[in-house]
Design a protein around this motif. Structure first.
Motif, short mmCIF file in Angstrom:
data_model
loop_
_atom_site.label_atom_id
_atom_site.label_comp_id
_atom_site.label_asym_id
_atom_site.label_seq_id
_atom_site.Cartn_x
_atom_site.Cartn_y
_atom_site.Cartn_z
N LEU A 120 2.14 15.12 1.64
CA LEU A 120 2.84 14.04 0.95
C LEU A 120 3.64 13.19 1.94
N SER A 121 4.30 13.83 2.87
CA SER A 121 5.05 13.10 3.90
C SER A 121 4.13 12.25 4.77
N MET A 122 2.97 12.80 5.13
CA MET A 122 2.00 12.03 5.92
C MET A 122 1.51 10.81 5.15
N ALA A 123 1.24 10.99 3.86
CA ALA A 123 0.78 9.87 3.04
C ALA A 123 1.86 8.81 2.94
N ARG A 124 3.09 9.25 2.71
CA ARG A 124 4.20 8.29 2.62
C ARG A 124 4.37 7.52 3.93
N GLU A 125 4.30 8.22 5.05
CA GLU A 125 4.47 7.56 6.34
C GLU A 125 3.34 6.56 6.58
N SER A 126 2.14 6.93 6.21
CA SER A 126 1.00 6.03 6.36
C SER A 126 1.20 4.76 5.53
N ILE A 127 1.67 4.92 4.32
CA ILE A 127 1.92 3.77 3.45
C ILE A 127 3.10 2.96 3.96
#
Length: 143
Positions: A120-127
């Motif tokens: 979830l953190s990786m997805a948020r950072e990507s966004i």
């Protein structure tokens, strides 16, 4: 609509690696079927992970009632026999099943949910790198 598929392809690939590594690092791989079942699907606005249904049980364990419910299914004995053999357990499948039916079994806390948090953190950072905050606030892990 913002197309996040390329970003989600990267996050999904890394997520699959992390989930599988967590199972291996925590010695929760016997036959490899569960580990190898972990995969992802990405769409322009959605990232979904899939695995065998029982993957969350590896974290939560099962009560003796849950074990009894599973034992009523036709392939339960075969699955336990395969697991006993893969783990080189020096007990008969019947003995293992008897123990499971009387006590249930404990899971490995955090083995999946800790990785959920990382993904979830990786997805948020990507966004976050190129999109709006309102999208960030809608991200969640579905269980």
């Amino acid at each position: 609509m913002i197309d996040l598929k390329k970003d989600f392809d990267v996050v999904g690939g890394k997520g699959v690696e992390l989930y599988r590594k967590s199972l291996v690092d925590n010695d929760r791989v016997a036959t490899g079927k569960t580990k190898n079942s972990i995969r992802f699907e990405s769409k322009p606005n959605k990232l979904t992970f899939y695995a065998l249904d029982h993957i969350r049980d590896i974290e939560t364990g099962q009560t003796k009632e849950q074990v009894a419910n599973n034992a009523s299914k036709g392939d339960f004995y075969q699955k336990i026999a395969e697991w006993v053999k893969a783990r080189s357990i020096r007990r008969s499948p019947e003995s293992v099943i008897s123990g499971l039916l009387s006590k249930g079994w404990k899971g490995t806390p955090g083995i999946i949910t800790n990785i959920d948090d990382v993904v979830l953190s990786m997805a948020r950072e990507s966004i976050r790198k190129g999109t709006r905050k309102d999208i960030l606030d809608t991200l969640k892990i579905s269980k």
